[in-house]
Design a protein around this motif. Structure first.
Motif, PDB file in Angstrom:
ATOM      1  N   LEU A 146     -13.966  -0.990  -2.678  1.00 23.40           N
ATOM      2  CA  LEU A 146     -14.161  -1.525  -1.345  1.00 23.40           C
ATOM      3  C   LEU A 146     -13.355  -2.783  -1.085  1.00 23.40           C
ATOM      4  CD1 LEU A 146     -17.989  -0.911  -0.937  1.00 23.40           C
ATOM      5  CD2 LEU A 146     -16.088   0.489  -0.199  1.00 23.40           C
ATOM      6  N   LEU A 147     -12.301  -2.998  -1.841  1.00 20.74           N
ATOM      7  CA  LEU A 147     -11.434  -4.130  -1.566  1.00 20.74           C
ATOM      8  C   LEU A 147     -10.293  -3.667  -0.668  1.00 20.74           C
ATOM      9  CD1 LEU A 147     -11.251  -5.810  -5.073  1.00 20.74           C
ATOM     10  CD2 LEU A 147     -12.740  -6.363  -3.167  1.00 20.74           C
ATOM     11  N   PRO A 148      -9.794  -4.598   0.176  1.00 19.26           N
ATOM     12  CA  PRO A 148      -8.801  -4.176   1.164  1.00 19.26           C
ATOM     13  C   PRO A 148      -7.388  -4.103   0.625  1.00 19.26           C
ATOM     14  CG  PRO A 148      -9.375  -6.474   1.505  1.00 19.26           C
ATOM     15  CD  PRO A 148     -10.213  -5.987   0.367  1.00 19.26           C
ATOM     16  N   ASP A 267      -4.685   1.397   9.760  1.00 18.76           N
ATOM     17  CA  ASP A 267      -3.885   0.781   8.705  1.00 18.76           C
ATOM     18  C   ASP A 267      -2.910  -0.226   9.295  1.00 18.76           C
ATOM     19  OD1 ASP A 267      -3.375   0.378   6.057  1.00 18.76           O
ATOM     20  OD2 ASP A 267      -2.100   2.137   5.782  1.00 18.76           O
ATOM     21  N   GLY A 268      -2.426   0.047  10.495  1.00 21.60           N
ATOM     22  CA  GLY A 268      -1.542  -0.903  11.169  1.00 21.60           C
ATOM     23  C   GLY A 268      -2.215  -2.230  11.453  1.00 21.60           C
ATOM     24  N   SER A 269      -3.543  -2.238  11.491  1.00 19.49           N
ATOM     25  CA  SER A 269      -4.280  -3.480  11.734  1.00 19.49           C
ATOM     26  C   SER A 269      -4.207  -4.434  10.550  1.00 19.49           C
ATOM     27  CB  SER A 269      -5.752  -3.172  12.016  1.00 19.49           C
ATOM     28  OG  SER A 269      -5.911  -2.230  13.048  1.00 19.49           O
ATOM     29  N   GLY A 270      -3.742  -3.970   9.395  1.00 18.63           N
ATOM     30  CA  GLY A 270      -3.628  -4.820   8.220  1.00 18.63           C
ATOM     31  C   GLY A 270      -2.223  -5.331   8.007  1.00 18.63           C
ATOM     32  N   GLY A 331       0.639  27.059   9.017  1.00 19.27           N
ATOM     33  CA  GLY A 331      -0.178  26.363  10.005  1.00 19.27           C
ATOM     34  C   GLY A 331      -0.911  25.153   9.475  1.00 19.27           C
ATOM     35  N   CYS A 332      -0.731  24.790   8.207  1.00 15.00           N
ATOM     36  CA  CYS A 332      -1.416  23.630   7.632  1.00 15.00           C
ATOM     37  C   CYS A 332      -0.991  22.359   8.367  1.00 15.00           C
ATOM     38  CB  CYS A 332      -1.087  23.511   6.151  1.00 15.00           C
ATOM     39  SG  CYS A 332      -1.798  22.069   5.355  1.00 15.00           S
ATOM     40  N   LYS A 333      -1.972  21.582   8.803  1.00 14.06           N
ATOM     41  CA  LYS A 333      -1.710  20.388   9.598  1.00 14.06           C
ATOM     42  C   LYS A 333      -1.764  19.117   8.747  1.00 14.06           C
ATOM     43  CE  LYS A 333      -1.615  22.774  13.451  1.00 14.06           C
ATOM     44  NZ  LYS A 333      -0.334  23.038  14.140  1.00 14.06           N
ATOM     45  N   VAL A 334      -1.051  18.107   9.201  1.00 14.15           N
ATOM     46  CA  VAL A 334      -1.093  16.784   8.583  1.00 14.15           C
ATOM     47  C   VAL A 334      -1.710  15.822   9.586  1.00 14.15           C
ATOM     48  CG1 VAL A 334       0.244  14.889   7.564  1.00 14.15           C
ATOM     49  CG2 VAL A 334       0.955  17.271   7.184  1.00 14.15           C
ATOM     50  N   VAL A 335      -2.860  15.287   9.231  1.00 17.90           N
ATOM     51  CA  VAL A 335      -3.532  14.283  10.057  1.00 17.90           C
ATOM     52  C   VAL A 335      -3.094  12.908   9.567  1.00 17.90           C
ATOM     53  CG1 VAL A 335      -5.784  13.317  10.719  1.00 17.90           C
ATOM     54  CG2 VAL A 335      -5.477  15.795  10.528  1.00 17.90           C
ATOM     55  N   ALA A 336      -2.878  11.992  10.485  1.00 16.21           N
ATOM     56  CA  ALA A 336      -2.355  10.664  10.142  1.00 16.21           C
ATOM     57  C   ALA A 336      -3.076  10.083   8.926  1.00 16.21           C
ATOM     58  CB  ALA A 336      -2.492   9.728  11.337  1.00 16.21           C
ATOM     59  N   PHE A 337      -2.294   9.588   7.954  1.00 18.72           N
ATOM     60  CA  PHE A 337      -2.864   8.899   6.802  1.00 18.72           C
ATOM     61  C   PHE A 337      -3.247   7.476   7.233  1.00 18.72           C
ATOM     62  CE2 PHE A 337      -1.314  11.245   2.770  1.00 18.72           C
ATOM     63  CZ  PHE A 337      -1.388  12.480   3.389  1.00 18.72           C
ATOM     64  N   THR A 338      -4.179   6.854   6.520  1.00 16.44           N
ATOM     65  CA  THR A 338      -4.619   5.515   6.870  1.00 16.44           C
ATOM     66  C   THR A 338      -4.775   4.678   5.597  1.00 16.44           C
ATOM     67  OG1 THR A 338      -6.198   4.266   8.225  1.00 16.44           O
ATOM     68  CG2 THR A 338      -7.108   6.014   6.825  1.00 16.44           C
ATOM     69  N   GLY A 339      -5.350   3.488   5.716  1.00 16.04           N
ATOM     70  CA  GLY A 339      -5.595   2.639   4.556  1.00 16.04           C
ATOM     71  C   GLY A 339      -6.836   3.064   3.801  1.00 16.04           C
ATOM     72  N   ASP A 340      -7.002   2.528   2.586  1.00 19.59           N
ATOM     73  CA  ASP A 340      -8.117   2.996   1.769  1.00 19.59           C
ATOM     74  C   ASP A 340      -9.459   2.507   2.303  1.00 19.59           C
ATOM     75  OD1 ASP A 340      -7.702   0.321   0.898  1.00 19.59           O
ATOM     76  OD2 ASP A 340      -8.653   0.754  -1.008  1.00 19.59           O
ATOM     77  N   ASN A 341      -9.505   1.310   2.872  1.00 13.34           N
ATOM     78  CA  ASN A 341     -10.776   0.853   3.436  1.00 13.34           C
ATOM     79  C   ASN A 341     -11.193   1.652   4.665  1.00 13.34           C
ATOM     80  OD1 ASN A 341     -11.738  -1.291   1.679  1.00 13.34           O
ATOM     81  ND2 ASN A 341      -9.892  -2.377   2.271  1.00 13.34           N
ATOM     82  N   TYR A 390     -14.063  -0.598  16.583  1.00 10.59           N
ATOM     83  CA  TYR A 390     -13.415  -1.383  15.542  1.00 10.59           C
ATOM     84  C   TYR A 390     -14.245  -1.340  14.262  1.00 10.59           C
ATOM     85  CZ  TYR A 390     -10.803  -3.053  19.539  1.00 10.59           C
ATOM     86  OH  TYR A 390     -10.027  -3.096  20.660  1.00 10.59           O
ATOM     87  N   MET A 391     -13.635  -1.752  13.176  1.00 13.51           N
ATOM     88  CA  MET A 391     -14.358  -1.975  11.933  1.00 13.51           C
ATOM     89  C   MET A 391     -13.995  -3.365  11.430  1.00 13.51           C
ATOM     90  SD  MET A 391     -12.223   0.124   8.987  1.00 13.51           S
ATOM     91  CE  MET A 391     -12.852  -0.896   7.646  1.00 13.51           C
ATOM     92  N   ALA A 392     -14.907  -3.971  10.703  1.00 13.34           N
ATOM     93  CA  ALA A 392     -14.638  -5.288  10.138  1.00 13.34           C
ATOM     94  C   ALA A 392     -14.942  -5.256   8.656  1.00 13.34           C
ATOM     95  CB  ALA A 392     -15.471  -6.353  10.835  1.00 13.34           C
ATOM     96  N   LEU A 393     -14.334  -6.175   7.948  1.00 11.10           N
ATOM     97  CA  LEU A 393     -14.487  -6.266   6.510  1.00 11.10           C
ATOM     98  C   LEU A 393     -14.738  -7.720   6.140  1.00 11.10           C
ATOM     99  CD1 LEU A 393     -14.058  -4.418   3.921  1.00 11.10           C
ATOM    100  CD2 LEU A 393     -11.791  -5.464   3.805  1.00 11.10           C
ATOM    101  N   LEU A 394     -15.786  -7.945   5.355  1.00 11.81           N
ATOM    102  CA  LEU A 394     -16.092  -9.274   4.823  1.00 11.81           C
ATOM    103  C   LEU A 394     -16.312  -9.145   3.326  1.00 11.81           C
ATOM    104  CD1 LEU A 394     -18.630 -10.644   7.455  1.00 11.81           C
ATOM    105  CD2 LEU A 394     -16.491 -11.768   6.830  1.00 11.81           C
TER     106      LEU A 394
END
Length: 596
Positions: A146-148, A267-270, A331-341, A390-394
């Protein structure tokens, strides 16, 4: 579920979830009933020793610069796909895939021990690496999922797009992409060599708070915009020869697409670059980092998008390379990848008003926010499963080690006695409040022990049972106060998802439920980034932005109820929370660290 081998059962339609983490590449297959039935991994140090990494990284001589070889990630994908093929995995049944970039699995002290205590990562990053210094170099620590860690970047050389589009199925990826990168060792989340760039970026937009309001976070050394600025300043030739800059997440998606994948909102938010309200790149931030940066980044997209690469190929269709070499369906689709958090948030299936609390070596909070309030502490990201929220991380550094120390000092090293003390003391602890920080805390910046009686007078000691309740109540009140500082509000439908070692102690969870005034559930978060990526693939297939994530997840296993608020808890803590916040500010003022 079998690891690295196929069950002898009927063919299953599935989605794949990938995690390109710091030390390994991992994949899980999740079937249409949302059951995990296959997983496999390639570990960089063990399986690709030719790259000479320790813990998946190269720590440079300045002990601030930390990088990873980009071709190691490419070759790891080759290896894991070949392992899947050898196991008999039926790629033709894969409906879609998605993934996460730059997570962390076991932390190896041999790497951390090379980093000096003055390293900025120990002060400013929510990553409590200093606690590992006393361990033997051979020690492998438990996962800290759970670390960013979602800020690594990849620099594609001019002409690389053509190589991606013309991959030969006769050869592995790494043999065809060797000349495609203008920087071969890429900066990752552990890098803290960009303090000067951070200060320049904050100054360019009007200060740290102004940058946080724009991008969701003040400037952090590991954030990608500051890393790009350093590349431009110190290696202008390589920057000029770069036609595309990807995050590790969008880089991985690009490998599957055979074309450059866009960066997703979450992921762009980081990066300290994305205007999180407008969902576009901040022109002021771009200008402060490097020239022509917008065209090198491309336009960001919603995190649940089936990514499109233009008119030459069906929307989001996997590259023909994988169809011909491994037998994926066209027909296999690729959904946007994101960050691990963000992927982990999806894996835990948080909904509006929910909060996830990881009670581990460090304590980490995931928050689902509707109206965020950016601050100098914590991080706010676009939500990966609902682009309107949104999501937040502390992160709180003094977690389980602090609890264990008080257990040893006040409960004879016994968790049973520790729990008994929580049960035998009343909610609110008769007004006694405590702050316990063995190492400099991140949220807030305090160190040392501070105890106050019901009259707000600081005292030197508490009885053992009072000490234990003061610790646990204080830890959870701090979490609620700082979560609310970012705009979080407990709602009638709020549920708390607890994970980590302390989530096995029901008396600790009872205090958590009482302080937050919400029921606490426990959930299995093993492989949460991988599983969350597979869930996100199903969500993208179901319609993404047009379908609620919860609707697509109806068949997923429910968490288990562990604790509900005690009668009268809300009245007790509504009175205590303001007191705790005021005393925290008093301590900060005395140490010269009070928040503005």
């Amino acid at each position: 579920m079998r690891s690295g081998a196929m069950e002898e059962s009927a063919v299953r339609r599935c989605c794949l979830g990938w995690d390109f983490s710091t030390q390994q590449v991992k994949v899980v297959a999740v079937d249409s009933e949302l059951n995990v039935y296959y997983e496999d991994s390639v570990h960089f140090d063990r399986d690709l020793p030719e790259f000479g990494t320790q813990g998946g990284v190269h720590v440079h001589k300045d002990r601030l610069t930390v990088t990873s070889p980009v071709l190691m990630w490419v070759q790891a994908l080759d290896l894991i796909l070949e392992k899947m093929k050898a196991s008999g995995f039926d790629f033709s049944q894969v409906l879609a895939l998605s993934g996460a970039g730059q997570g962390i699995v076991p932390v190896f002290p041999r790497v951390i021990s090379t980093v000096p205590s003055s390293h900025p990562i120990f002060k400013r990053s929510p990553c409590p690496l200093d606690i590992y210094r006393t361990l033997e170099p051979s020690t492998c620590l438990p996962a800290l999922p759970l670390l960013p860690q979602q800020h690594g970047s990849v620099y594609w050389k001019a002409g690389a797009s053509q190589a991606l589009m013309s991959l030969s199925p006769a050869l592995p990826l790494h043999q065809q992409l060797q000349a495609c990168f203008s920087i071969n060792d890429c900066p990752i989340w552990m890098d803290s060599s960009t303090t000067a760039q951070c200060r320049l970026l904050e100054a360019a937009v009007g200060g740290a708070q102004a940058l946080s309001c724009l991008t969701g976070s003040r400037a952090y050394e590991r954030f990608t915009g500051n890393q790009i600025a350093k590349v431009f300043q110190q290696n202008p030739e390589a920057y000029s020869d770069t036609e595309r800059i990807s995050l590790v997440s969008s880089f991985a998606a690009s490998l599957f697409l055979g074309s450059y994948s866009p960066i997703d909102y979450s992921d762009g938010s980081g990066m300290n670059l994305l205007h999180i309200q407008e969902k576009v790149w901040s022109q002021a931030c771009l200008a402060a980092c490097a020239p022509h940066l917008e065209e090198k980044l491309g336009s960001p997209v919603p995190s649940c998008s089936v990514v499109s690469i233009g008119a030459l190929s069906p929307q989001g269709a996997i590259s023909s390379y994988y169809i011909q070499r491994y037998g994926f369906a066209p027909g296999c689709k690729v959904v946007a990848f994101t960050g691990d958090n963000p992927a982990s948030l999806a894996g835990m299936r948080l909904e509006e008003g929910d909060i996830a609390v990881s009670l581990g070596t460090s304590d980490t909070l995931f928050l689902w926010l509707q109206e965020p309030i950016p601050a100098l502490e914590g991080h706010i990201f676009c939500n990966p499963v609902d682009s309107q929220h949104y999501m937040a991380l502390l992160c709180f550094k003094n977690g389980s080690l602090m609890r264990e120390k008080i257990r040893d000092d006040s409960a004879s090293c016994s968790w049973s006695e520790f729990s008994k003390a929580l049960r035998s003391t009343e909610m609110g602890n008769s007004g006694n409040l405590g702050f316990y920080f063995d190492v400099m805390e991140i949220t807030p910046e305090i160190i040392g022990y501070h105890r106050f009686n019901a009259e707000n007078v600081e005292v030197s000691a508490f009885p053992g049972d009072v000490e234990i309740r003061a610790l646990i109540e204080g830890q959870f009140m701090a979490k609620r106060i700082h979560a609310e500082g970012l705009g979080y509000r407990v709602m009638p439908k709020t549920k708390i998802l607890a994970t980590g070692g302390a989530s096995h102690n029901r008396d600790i969870l009872q205090v958590l439920a009482d302080v937050f005034g919400a029921p606490v559930y426990v959930i299995d978060t093993a492989n949460s980034a991988c599983v969350g990526s597979a869930y996100r693939a199903f969500h993208g297939l179901a319609g993404g932005t047009d379908v609620a994530f919860s609707e697509a997840m109806k068949l997923a296993p429910d968490p288990s109820l562990a604790a509900t608020p005690s009668p009268g808890a809300s009245q007790v803590y509504e009175a205590l929370l303001p007191r705790y916040a005021e005393l925290e500010q008093r301590i900060l003022s005395q140490s010269g660290r009070a928040l503005e």
